[in-house]
Design a protein around this motif. Structure first.
Motif, PDB file in Angstrom:
ATOM      1  N   VAL A 136       8.468   2.158   4.372  1.00 10.44           N
ATOM      2  CA  VAL A 136       7.173   1.761   3.812  1.00 10.44           C
ATOM      3  C   VAL A 136       6.047   2.520   4.497  1.00 10.44           C
ATOM      4  O   VAL A 136       5.096   2.984   3.848  1.00 10.44           O
ATOM      5  CB  VAL A 136       6.961   0.232   3.955  1.00 10.44           C
ATOM      6  CG1 VAL A 136       5.527  -0.150   3.602  1.00 10.44           C
ATOM      7  CG2 VAL A 136       7.949  -0.519   3.053  1.00 10.44           C
ATOM      8  N   GLY A 168       6.066   6.122   3.367  1.00 15.19           N
ATOM      9  CA  GLY A 168       6.119   6.295   1.920  1.00 15.19           C
ATOM     10  C   GLY A 168       7.402   6.961   1.463  1.00 15.19           C
ATOM     11  O   GLY A 168       7.393   7.839   0.596  1.00 15.19           O
ATOM     12  N   SER A 205      13.032   0.267   1.066  1.00 17.91           N
ATOM     13  CA  SER A 205      11.593   0.472   1.198  1.00 17.91           C
ATOM     14  C   SER A 205      10.940   0.884  -0.109  1.00 17.91           C
ATOM     15  O   SER A 205       9.757   0.621  -0.332  1.00 17.91           O
ATOM     16  CB  SER A 205      11.295   1.518   2.276  1.00 17.91           C
ATOM     17  OG  SER A 205      11.738   2.805   1.884  1.00 17.91           O
ATOM     18  N   GLN A 227       7.670  -0.946  -1.506  1.00 20.24           N
ATOM     19  CA  GLN A 227       6.405  -0.265  -1.763  1.00 20.24           C
ATOM     20  C   GLN A 227       5.843  -0.652  -3.122  1.00 20.24           C
ATOM     21  O   GLN A 227       4.638  -0.871  -3.273  1.00 20.24           O
ATOM     22  CB  GLN A 227       6.605   1.254  -1.698  1.00 20.24           C
ATOM     23  CG  GLN A 227       6.920   1.786  -0.313  1.00 20.24           C
ATOM     24  CD  GLN A 227       7.294   3.259  -0.347  1.00 20.24           C
ATOM     25  OE1 GLN A 227       6.496   4.100  -0.768  1.00 20.24           O
ATOM     26  NE2 GLN A 227       8.499   3.593   0.080  1.00 20.24           N
TER      27      GLN A 227
END
Length: 228
Positions: free
Chosen positions: A43, A46, A97, A101
């Motif tokens: 996270v 990204g 993740s 996100q």
């Protein structure tokens, strides 16, 4: 004499099964740490795993996952197996993740994640408790669950191209039921002696819990996600 021997053998067998179950739960709890670390890192940076090509992402993910499965099974009787399992759970955290996100893009994203985590915990405790007390033979359940999992996998691949939210909701709901039942099945196998290796048992139950969490998160985000 024979009765005493039988009693000792039964006690030893019960103690061995309990030890495998304890080791499984301990390693399962430990495996959550690299998962969380991988998810937080993903996270933060990204992390995107072939986001522009979902099919390529899926195929590469399956290839990496099965390589880990092979290695963990190959070294399940040594500390290398534990190290590979923990590395795998870190990898799964990274993969997690991506959906985190997306969910965090909702105004109530943090609440949805917390709710999915809490719901997963409740489901695990409920299924593990039933697995511990049931007197029914659950060995036949595995075949039905495996077929259900294959059907769900095919549906997921199809939806990579279809991109239908309603279909995704149906798939997530089906997966929630399948992997909740898998928790019941896999925990019961340890308790009844069907699985005697705690590393293998941990891997199976970890995947059950992981998929329950992802399914819950998908359902909650589709039904209750609020855009900023």
């Amino acid at each position: 004499m024979e009765l005493n021997t039988y009693s000792r053998d039964t006690t030893t067998l019960s103690g061995t099964r309990n030890q495998v179950l304890r080791n499984t739960y301990m390693l399962l709890g430990l495996s959550m740490l690299p998962t969380i670390a991988g998810a937080l890192l993903g996270v933060r940076i990204g992390f995107s795993f072939f986001a522009g090509s979902p099919m390529t992402s899926f195929l590469v993910f399956m290839g990496v996952a099965f390589a880990f499965f092979f290695g963990i099974e190959r070294y399940k009787n040594s500390s290398i197996g534990v190290a590979l399992l923990l590395a795998f759970t870190f990898f799964m955290g990274l993969m997690l993740s991506r959906i985190l996100q997306v969910v965090l893009g909702f105004s109530n994203g943090a609440n949805l994640i917390a709710l999915a985590a809490g719901g997963t915990g409740v489901i695990f405790l409920a299924m593990a408790s039933v697995a511990s007390v049931t007197k029914r033979d659950l060995s036949g359940l595995g075949k039905f669950l495996f077929v259900g999992m294959i059907v769900a996998l095919v549906a997921m691949v199809a939806n990579i191209f279809l991109q239908l939210p309603v279909f995704q909701l149906v798939i997530a709901t089906a997966c929630l039921g399948i992997f909740s039942a898998y928790i019941l099945f896999d925990v019961n196998r340890v308790i009844t002696g069907g699985e005697t290796n705690y590393i293998s048992a941990t891997l199976k139950i970890y995947l059950d819990i992981y998929n329950v969490f992802v399914s819950l998160l998908q359902i909650l985000s589709i039904l209750g996600g609020r855009r900023n």
